[in-house]
Structure formats: C-alpha cells, structure tokens
Enzyme design. Structure first.
Site, PDB file in Angstrom:
ATOM      1  N   GLN A  18     -45.705 -18.886  -8.135  1.00  0.00           N
ATOM      2  CA  GLN A  18     -44.848 -18.631  -6.973  1.00  0.00           C
ATOM      3  C   GLN A  18     -44.900 -17.232  -6.379  1.00  0.00           C
ATOM      4  O   GLN A  18     -45.001 -17.072  -5.168  1.00  0.00           O
ATOM      5  CB  GLN A  18     -43.380 -18.948  -7.313  1.00  0.00           C
ATOM      6  N   LEU A  72     -63.811 -21.660  -8.242  1.00  0.00           N
ATOM      7  CA  LEU A  72     -64.845 -20.801  -8.822  1.00  0.00           C
ATOM      8  C   LEU A  72     -64.513 -20.527 -10.285  1.00  0.00           C
ATOM      9  O   LEU A  72     -63.379 -20.173 -10.612  1.00  0.00           O
ATOM     10  CB  LEU A  72     -64.918 -19.471  -8.064  1.00  0.00           C
ATOM     11  N   ASN A  73     -65.505 -20.723 -11.142  1.00  0.00           N
ATOM     12  CA  ASN A  73     -65.358 -20.363 -12.551  1.00  0.00           C
ATOM     13  C   ASN A  73     -65.843 -18.924 -12.709  1.00  0.00           C
ATOM     14  O   ASN A  73     -67.048 -18.661 -12.778  1.00  0.00           O
ATOM     15  CB  ASN A  73     -66.173 -21.320 -13.428  1.00  0.00           C
ATOM     16  N   THR A  74     -64.908 -17.998 -12.753  1.00  0.00           N
ATOM     17  CA  THR A  74     -65.255 -16.565 -12.778  1.00  0.00           C
ATOM     18  C   THR A  74     -65.737 -16.111 -14.157  1.00  0.00           C
ATOM     19  O   THR A  74     -66.093 -14.948 -14.327  1.00  0.00           O
ATOM     20  CB  THR A  74     -64.048 -15.714 -12.353  1.00  0.00           C
ATOM     21  N   ASN A  96     -51.803 -12.204  -9.357  1.00  0.00           N
ATOM     22  CA  ASN A  96     -50.582 -12.104 -10.177  1.00  0.00           C
ATOM     23  C   ASN A  96     -50.827 -12.685 -11.573  1.00  0.00           C
ATOM     24  O   ASN A  96     -49.972 -13.344 -12.145  1.00  0.00           O
ATOM     25  CB  ASN A  96     -49.379 -12.773  -9.486  1.00  0.00           C
ATOM     26  N   GLY A  98     -51.618 -12.226 -15.734  1.00  0.00           N
ATOM     27  CA  GLY A  98     -51.019 -11.360 -16.740  1.00  0.00           C
ATOM     28  C   GLY A  98     -51.667  -9.985 -16.700  1.00  0.00           C
ATOM     29  O   GLY A  98     -52.786  -9.825 -16.208  1.00  0.00           O
ATOM     30  N   ARG A 104     -60.218  -7.498 -17.597  1.00  0.00           N
ATOM     31  CA  ARG A 104     -61.019  -8.139 -18.650  1.00  0.00           C
ATOM     32  C   ARG A 104     -62.125  -9.016 -18.060  1.00  0.00           C
ATOM     33  O   ARG A 104     -63.132  -9.290 -18.704  1.00  0.00           O
ATOM     34  CB  ARG A 104     -60.124  -8.978 -19.577  1.00  0.00           C
ATOM     35  N   ALA A 137     -43.252 -12.340 -17.683  1.00  0.00           N
ATOM     36  CA  ALA A 137     -42.076 -12.385 -16.804  1.00  0.00           C
ATOM     37  C   ALA A 137     -42.062 -13.693 -16.032  1.00  0.00           C
ATOM     38  O   ALA A 137     -43.094 -14.156 -15.558  1.00  0.00           O
ATOM     39  CB  ALA A 137     -42.091 -11.213 -15.839  1.00  0.00           C
ATOM     40  N   TYR A 138     -40.885 -14.271 -15.929  1.00  0.00           N
ATOM     41  CA  TYR A 138     -40.660 -15.436 -15.083  1.00  0.00           C
ATOM     42  C   TYR A 138     -39.480 -15.096 -14.170  1.00  0.00           C
ATOM     43  O   TYR A 138     -38.850 -14.045 -14.328  1.00  0.00           O
ATOM     44  CB  TYR A 138     -40.347 -16.673 -15.931  1.00  0.00           C
ATOM     45  N   GLU A 139     -39.217 -15.986 -13.236  1.00  0.00           N
ATOM     46  CA  GLU A 139     -38.131 -15.764 -12.273  1.00  0.00           C
ATOM     47  C   GLU A 139     -36.862 -15.225 -12.920  1.00  0.00           C
ATOM     48  O   GLU A 139     -36.359 -14.155 -12.560  1.00  0.00           O
ATOM     49  CB  GLU A 139     -37.830 -17.098 -11.553  1.00  0.00           C
ATOM     50  N   ASP A 168     -39.325 -14.162  -8.008  1.00  0.00           N
ATOM     51  CA  ASP A 168     -40.656 -14.570  -7.557  1.00  0.00           C
ATOM     52  C   ASP A 168     -40.861 -14.326  -6.063  1.00  0.00           C
ATOM     53  O   ASP A 168     -41.601 -13.435  -5.667  1.00  0.00           O
ATOM     54  CB  ASP A 168     -40.880 -16.055  -7.883  1.00  0.00           C
ATOM     55  N   GLY A 243     -18.925  -5.818  -0.733  1.00  0.00           N
ATOM     56  CA  GLY A 243     -18.956  -4.837   0.361  1.00  0.00           C
ATOM     57  C   GLY A 243     -17.594  -4.175   0.539  1.00  0.00           C
ATOM     58  O   GLY A 243     -16.719  -4.268  -0.315  1.00  0.00           O
ATOM     59  N   GLY A 244     -17.427  -3.543   1.677  1.00  0.00           N
ATOM     60  CA  GLY A 244     -16.187  -2.810   1.931  1.00  0.00           C
ATOM     61  C   GLY A 244     -15.023  -3.699   2.339  1.00  0.00           C
ATOM     62  O   GLY A 244     -13.881  -3.268   2.335  1.00  0.00           O
TER      63      GLY A 244
END
Length: 410
Positions: A18, A72-74, A96, A98, A104, A137-139, A168, A243-244
C-alpha cells in the site's frame, strides 16, 4: 489536447502492498508514465482479500490505477541488465522493500546514480536510522510508534488504531511531496537525489498537535480536554476536537451505530445553539454565557445538545446547525460515502471498468488541478505491458522476448 502536470516523467515503480503503490498512483494521476515492475508472481496484494476467485483483488485494483505492468525476475543476470536499462530511462524510481533489499540486489544509491545521475530515487521504509531501522513496519505499527494510538480512544479504554491509513497512504503522500520537490530542484541543478520517507516519521508529522499538548502539560492541565486527571503524558480524550474550540459527537435518531453529528461550539455559536436546544436563557446565564464558564462543564453542555439532537435524524441536525453557521458534520458510514451523490459528482467515488471483474468502485484523485484533469483508468493485469515496454520501447527482438518468457526472466 490537454497535457498533464507530470507528462513526460517516467516512474519505475518497484513498490508493493500500500504505502508505495499509493504514492505512485498519485504520480500516475498527475500524468506520469508509471511502469509497475513486478516479480513474475506479481504484487502480493493481487491475491489478498479477494472477493472474486482468480481475479485481481480490490486491494490491488484500488491502489494501481493508471499504471502499466511489466514482470521481471531481478535475480537473474539478464534481469539485472534489463533493470539497469530501465533505471537509465527513468526520471523517478520508487521502492518500499525491506531495508537493504535493493542494495542486496546490487543496486545501491551510488550504483543507481552512476547509471542515471538525473534519477530521483525514493524509498519508503518503516523507520529512520537508529535502533528500529531493520524492524518490520505495517500500518498499525507505524500508528503505534508515531504517536497516533496512544492519543486515540477513550480515557478508560485501550489505545486504538484509526481507520484512516495514515501509516501507509499517509506516508505515500509524504513521499509524493518529496519526489515532486526533487524533480523541481532537478530543473535547477540537473541532478537527481535520494528521497527517504519513514512511516513512523509521517505518522508523527500528522500527530504534531499532540506533541504541542505534551509541551503544554508542563504548565498545567489541558482545560479543553474532557479528562479530569492528567499525568505527564497526553491522555486519550475520546472525541474531543484537539483544537481551540470544544467539539464532540452527539447522538441522533434513530440511534444506529453511525447516527451521530460532530458539533463544534464556537463562542459565536452558543446563542443559536441555546435557542435550537430550547434553552435560550443559557445565552445570558453567567454560568453558561462565556467559553470560560462552559469549559469546566463540557460534558454537561454536550449532554444538553444531545438531548435535542437525539430526537432528530443526523441530516436534519446538520441542516439546522448549518443554518446558523455552526461547524458540524454527520458521521458518514462507508455505505453512505460510497453512495454519496456529491462525492460522485466531485469524482471522488468513481466507477472503473476492469477487463476481468467488469467494473469496480474506487476513490478518485483528491488533487484537483485545473490544467491537469484526472481520468481514473483500469489497473494493469500482471505483465500486461511486457511486450509494449520490452519490445516496443527497449527494442528487444521478438526472439529474445520469447526466450525471456520461456527462461523465467519475465
């Protein structure tokens, strides 16, 4: 023919789930050519939370409109060569994964800017540099660690997550701001740059008023909070406005789970409110007439308003309060929002055709530019644009394209 704000900008979208896809979808809506690079198995959300068998999920379709998809297989040598060529041809690269995953793969920032000195390389991570860097980390993890959960909920209840995806999609919007700033700076310097956005940092930015109140605590209790006791940290304060001006959600008829209107009581609004609720004498009563007099009695004040509002449907309460310019808003359920004619008219709720599911409803672009209108188009099927990009744009031969497929490179 109308051009778009980001026309001519090519984005290599190596994002998934996300936070990243929400950023690149905004860039696509602004007119960028967003090429979503996926592993041959596809973005994991294509198969998550499916409502129809063997069709891309709403989770995927609602975050990936207006993009092109290539696979694509990088991990293969040829895949790495093709990725190098894609980086060379792109203005922006977004990921995004890890922490350290792209490094790597052999594509450090130094290597990327060697391939393309003009590229803007944006990364979304959970955390900044420090003890949490390598944590997942997640949402809701971002909400927990960015200040949102400790300040959401009622005083006597547990910390709560908010339904808004501030971890997210909130981070995605921050990433877009950074990318656009870097593209603008490039027009002066000719150089690309690194853009880093952490989910914890984005949530914290959205929680700054709670840090304001943390500092105010040093000088005594926070009078506009409904809480009676204060320790040394900002408490959960239910539906207090933050707020105020004091605000609260008051119940309406017939008493369903979302039959509420959120009402804010400004000084100028007290006289008309007192008349509406059938207590006009409170406008002159020194016990109620001023904000200072009402502050210690906020619970009682909203209780009196609720005695009136609970006899009327929320849209009637909305009309009556707005007739006196009293700030308020009904609590709209997800069903009411998806059926709201004004949101449809504003192209915030849109229907999009899809080659496999027929049609789906999604959220349109909240960014309205007079010279860059948005037409939300169908998200791509997995690898839908492989031939268009690899053969038509990168110039690979038909024979190599067939081999790439049979060898599992694409």
């Amino acid at each position: 023919m109308t051009t778009k704000a980001l026309e001519g900008i090519r984005v290599l979208d190596m994002t998934h789930v996300q936070s990243g896809p929400s950023a690149t979808q905004l860039l696509a809506w602004l007119g960028a050519d967003v090429i979503k690079l996926e592993a041959p198995t596809g973005d994991i959300t294509r198969k998550q939370l499916r409502d129809l068998p063997d069709v891309d999920s709403l989770y995927f379709t609602m975050l990936n409109s207006n993009k092109r998809s290539i696979t694509l297989n990088t991990k293969t040598d040829r895949g790495q060569q093709i990725l190098t060529e894609l980086i060379r041809r792109s203005d922006v690269m977004v990921e995004n994964f890890g922490p350290g995953a792209i490094d790597r793969m052999g594509f450090t920032w130094d290597r990327i800017r060697e391939i393309n000195p003009q590229i803007v390389y944006a990364s979304i991570k959970g955390f900044g540099e420090g003890p949490y860097t390598n944590y997942k980390a997640y949402e809701v993890v971002a909400q927990a660690m960015g200040g949102s959960m400790s300040t959401t909920g009622f005083e006597d209840g547990p910390p709560l997550a908010t339904g808004a995806q501030i971890g997210d999609s909130g981070t995605g919007i921050h990433a877009v701001a950074g990318i656009l700033a870097a593209l603008f700076q490039r027009t002066h310097t000719g150089r690309g740059q690194r853009v880093n956005v952490a989910m914890q940092h984005a949530v914290l930015n959205l929680c700054r008023v709670k840090l304001r109140d943390q500092q105010r605590l040093a000088h005594g209790p926070l009078a506009e909070y409904p809480n009676e006791d204060f320790g040394d940290e900002v408490p959960r304060s239910g539906n207090a406005s933050g707020g105020g001006q004091p605000g609260w959600a008051v119940r309406c008829a017939p008493g369903g789970p979302n039959d509420y209107v959120y009402v804010i009581v400004q000084p100028v609004g007290w006289k008309p409110i007192s008349e509406l609720i059938g207590r006009p004498e409170l406008a002159e009563d020194p016990e109620w007439a001023t904000p200072e007099a009402r502050l210690p009695k906020l619970e009682k004040m909203f209780q009196m308003i609720e005695e009136w509002s609970s006899t009327l449907p929320k849209l009637h309460v909305l009309e009556r309060l707005n007739a006196h310019n009293i700030p308020c808003g009904p609590i709209l359920s997800t069903k009411e929002i998806i059926e709201d004619a004004s949101l449809v008219a504003n192209e915030m709720i849109v229907r999009v055709p899809h080659p496999e599911r027929g049609e789906f409803v999604t959220v349109g672009s909240p960014l309205k530019l007079s010279d860059s209108p948005v037409d939300v188009t169908s998200p791509p099927l997995l690898g839908e644009h492989n031939e268009e990009v690899y053969v038509g744009e990168l110039g690979l031969g038909d024979e190599e394209f067939r081999l790439l497929k049979s060898n599992g490179v694409i």
